[in-house]
Design a protein around this motif. Sequence first.
Motif, PDB file in Angstrom:
ATOM      1  N   LEU A  55       6.499   0.280  -4.911  1.00 29.42           N
ATOM      2  CA  LEU A  55       5.352   0.540  -4.045  1.00 29.42           C
ATOM      3  C   LEU A  55       4.585  -0.761  -3.823  1.00 29.42           C
ATOM      4  N   ASN A  56       4.460  -1.140  -2.572  1.00 32.53           N
ATOM      5  CA  ASN A  56       3.784  -2.377  -2.187  1.00 32.53           C
ATOM      6  C   ASN A  56       2.429  -2.007  -1.586  1.00 32.53           C
ATOM      7  N   TRP A  57       1.407  -1.883  -2.431  1.00 32.09           N
ATOM      8  CA  TRP A  57       0.096  -1.386  -2.005  1.00 32.09           C
ATOM      9  C   TRP A  57      -0.599  -2.372  -1.086  1.00 32.09           C
ATOM     10  N   ARG A  58      -1.183  -1.829  -0.013  1.00 32.92           N
ATOM     11  CA  ARG A  58      -1.935  -2.635   0.956  1.00 32.92           C
ATOM     12  C   ARG A  58      -3.047  -1.792   1.552  1.00 32.92           C
ATOM     13  N   GLU A  59      -4.115  -2.451   1.921  1.00 37.64           N
ATOM     14  CA  GLU A  59      -5.235  -1.758   2.541  1.00 37.64           C
ATOM     15  C   GLU A  59      -4.923  -1.508   4.012  1.00 37.64           C
TER      16      GLU A  59
ATOM     17  N   LEU B  20      -5.635   2.828   0.728  1.00 36.82           N
ATOM     18  CA  LEU B  20      -4.664   1.958   0.090  1.00 36.82           C
ATOM     19  C   LEU B  20      -3.331   2.691   0.154  1.00 36.82           C
ATOM     20  N   PHE B  21      -2.413   2.197   0.993  1.00 39.65           N
ATOM     21  CA  PHE B  21      -1.088   2.802   1.143  1.00 39.65           C
ATOM     22  C   PHE B  21      -0.048   1.913   0.472  1.00 39.65           C
ATOM     23  N   PRO B  22       1.042   2.506  -0.057  1.00 43.06           N
ATOM     24  CA  PRO B  22       2.094   1.699  -0.670  1.00 43.06           C
ATOM     25  C   PRO B  22       3.138   1.223   0.334  1.00 43.06           C
TER      26      PRO B  22
ATOM     27  N   ALA C 198       0.666   6.625  -9.093  1.00 45.02           N
ATOM     28  CA  ALA C 198       0.664   6.379  -7.648  1.00 45.02           C
ATOM     29  C   ALA C 198      -0.453   7.181  -6.991  1.00 45.02           C
TER      30      ALA C 198
ATOM     31  N   SER D 275      -3.761   5.479  -7.652  1.00 45.93           N
ATOM     32  CA  SER D 275      -3.910   4.286  -6.812  1.00 45.93           C
ATOM     33  C   SER D 275      -4.290   4.674  -5.388  1.00 45.93           C
ATOM     34  N   PHE D 276      -3.643   5.713  -4.863  1.00 44.83           N
ATOM     35  CA  PHE D 276      -3.903   6.152  -3.495  1.00 44.83           C
ATOM     36  C   PHE D 276      -5.337   6.675  -3.350  1.00 44.83           C
TER      37      PHE D 276
ATOM     38  N   GLY E   2      -8.174   4.160  -3.750  1.00 43.03           N
ATOM     39  CA  GLY E   2      -8.252   3.203  -2.657  1.00 43.03           C
ATOM     40  C   GLY E   2      -8.884   3.764  -1.393  1.00 43.03           C
TER      41      GLY E   2
END
Length: 174
Positions: free
Chosen positions: A28-32, A43-45, A160, A163-164, A167
């Motif tokens: 999972l590559n988390w990014r705003e 915050l999506f992966p 996960a 994190s979601f 975010g």
Amino acid sequence: PIIRRMRLCPSAGFALVLSLLAGCQPALNWREARPAGAGAVALFPCKPEVEQRPAQGGQGAMGLAQCEAGGLRFALSWADTPDPTQAGAALKAMTQALATKLNQPLPAAEGLQVPGMTPRPEAGQHRLAGRGGVTRVAVFALGGRVYQALMSAAHDDPAAWESFVSGLRVEPPR
């Protein structure tokens, strides 16, 4: 012996280090993300695809941002209610509709705090588990706009989900 070989053949040592680092890369590559028209930050992966359309009756908007990564599906949807006093009922209806669709009883809600949200007793998060997998859902609102965050997978991934959800934030219209 491996260290000695690495000294003799630096390119092999470099390749070994690169392969070790690649093995440590998370799935999972988390990014705003700031989905256009959502009034929210998430915050999506993975890079979400965004769809929007006018709400029924032409008042307000509806939208969906979603993506899939590491066997997990993430989505953030939003819709404007015709009257901000209907937001609480809409939040309840959203979670009940999902539970009905999944043929699962709706468990008691866990607390939820999304920065910028309007405090409502109907806001919360639920975990629905069945033979088809696990679905986690969180519902919240800002004024008359309601939001639903969703993660579904064959197997639960609490980290996960955390994190979601952590975010998420909503921003008042400018």
